[in-house]
Design an enzyme around this catalytic site. Structure first.
Site, PDB file in Angstrom:
ATOM      1  N   ASP A 189       1.566  41.628  -4.361  1.00 56.13           N
ATOM      2  CA  ASP A 189       1.643  40.430  -5.019  1.00 56.13           C
ATOM      3  C   ASP A 189       2.557  39.314  -4.892  1.00 56.13           C
ATOM      4  O   ASP A 189       3.605  39.687  -4.057  1.00 56.13           O
ATOM      5  CB  ASP A 189       1.888  40.932  -6.573  1.00 56.13           C
ATOM      6  CG  ASP A 189       2.149  39.561  -7.395  1.00 56.13           C
ATOM      7  OD1 ASP A 189       1.159  38.877  -7.579  1.00 56.13           O
ATOM      8  OD2 ASP A 189       3.307  39.422  -7.904  1.00 56.13           O
ATOM      9  N   ASP A 211       3.745  36.179  -6.438  1.00 56.98           N
ATOM     10  CA  ASP A 211       5.071  35.463  -7.153  1.00 56.98           C
ATOM     11  C   ASP A 211       5.644  36.384  -7.898  1.00 56.98           C
ATOM     12  O   ASP A 211       4.985  37.273  -8.880  1.00 56.98           O
ATOM     13  CB  ASP A 211       4.323  34.507  -8.219  1.00 56.98           C
ATOM     14  CG  ASP A 211       3.432  33.351  -7.206  1.00 56.98           C
ATOM     15  OD1 ASP A 211       4.238  32.741  -6.605  1.00 56.98           O
ATOM     16  OD2 ASP A 211       2.270  32.983  -7.468  1.00 56.98           O
TER      17      ASP A 211
HETATM   18 MG   LIG Z   1       3.482  38.372 -10.044  1.00 57.38          MG
END
Ligand SMILES: [Mg+2]
Ligand SMILES: [Zn+2]
Length: 185
Positions: A8, A10
């Site tokens: 992932d 962010d």
């Molecule tokens: Mg995230």
């Protein structure tokens, strides 16, 4: 077949600044660079998978994302590693931009970005891992047969844990996630 670590963006790879596409504000989180280098050395493909509903909401243009991804690889190259593939979902069911308004299969917790990458790169999903900072990441990984690690940095707040949302492991840093993967190949 190759194995991959899906990551992932962010709050996992870079500091979480919601809807940010300003490349000067992008910074890698601690331990990410050396950890990715170790995973790469062990033969894993590194595939970024990110929900980008900001496109659907009209906060920024889809074309901005290439600059974000280039900046991430520029920062990582200073640590002698690069992301092999970037996958994003620009959709949202409540989009303001009509073209992006849909209930898609690629928005996490859906598995679409991971299965697309698996088809494109010839990835063995059973031997692969998903690392993220919320349970939607965990579910996306689990749904396509990967093992999953939650880096718990406080971004998951709801903890709706059903069968699909149980991570293989919960850690507090990216470094621990990488070490566990390398010990449990
Ligand atoms: Mg995230
Ligand atoms: Zn999508």
């Amino acid at each position: 077949m190759k194995k991959a670590v899906f990551i992932d963006k962010d709050g996992t790879l870079i500091q979480n600044i919601p809807y940010n596409v300003n490349t000067t504000r992008i910074s890698l989180l601690p331990t990410v660079g050396p950890s990715l280098r170790r995973l790469k050395d062990a033969g894993y493909l590194l595939i970024l998978v990110t929900n980008q509903a900001g496109v659907a909401y009209g906060y920024f243009k889809e074309a901005m994302l290439i600059h974000v991804f280039n900046r991430i690889n520029q920062l990582l190259s200073e640590e002698n590693v690069m992301i092999d593939g970037f996958y994003y979902c620009p959709h949202h069911p409540d989009a303001r931009i009509g073209a992006y308004k849909k209930k898609c299969n690629c928005r996490k917790p859906g598995p679409g970005m991971l299965t697309d990458a698996a088809a494109n790169y010839g990835i063995d999903l059973k031997g692969s891992w998903m690392i993220g900072d919320i349970l939607d990441d965990v579910e996306a990984g689990n749904k396509c047969g990967c093992r999953s690690i939650l880096v718990d940095n406080g971004n998951e707040t709801e903890w709706l844990l059903d069968h699909w949302r149980q991570p293989t492991l919960i850690v507090s840093s990216f470094d621990e996630a990488a070490s566990f993967i390398l010990k449990n190949k």
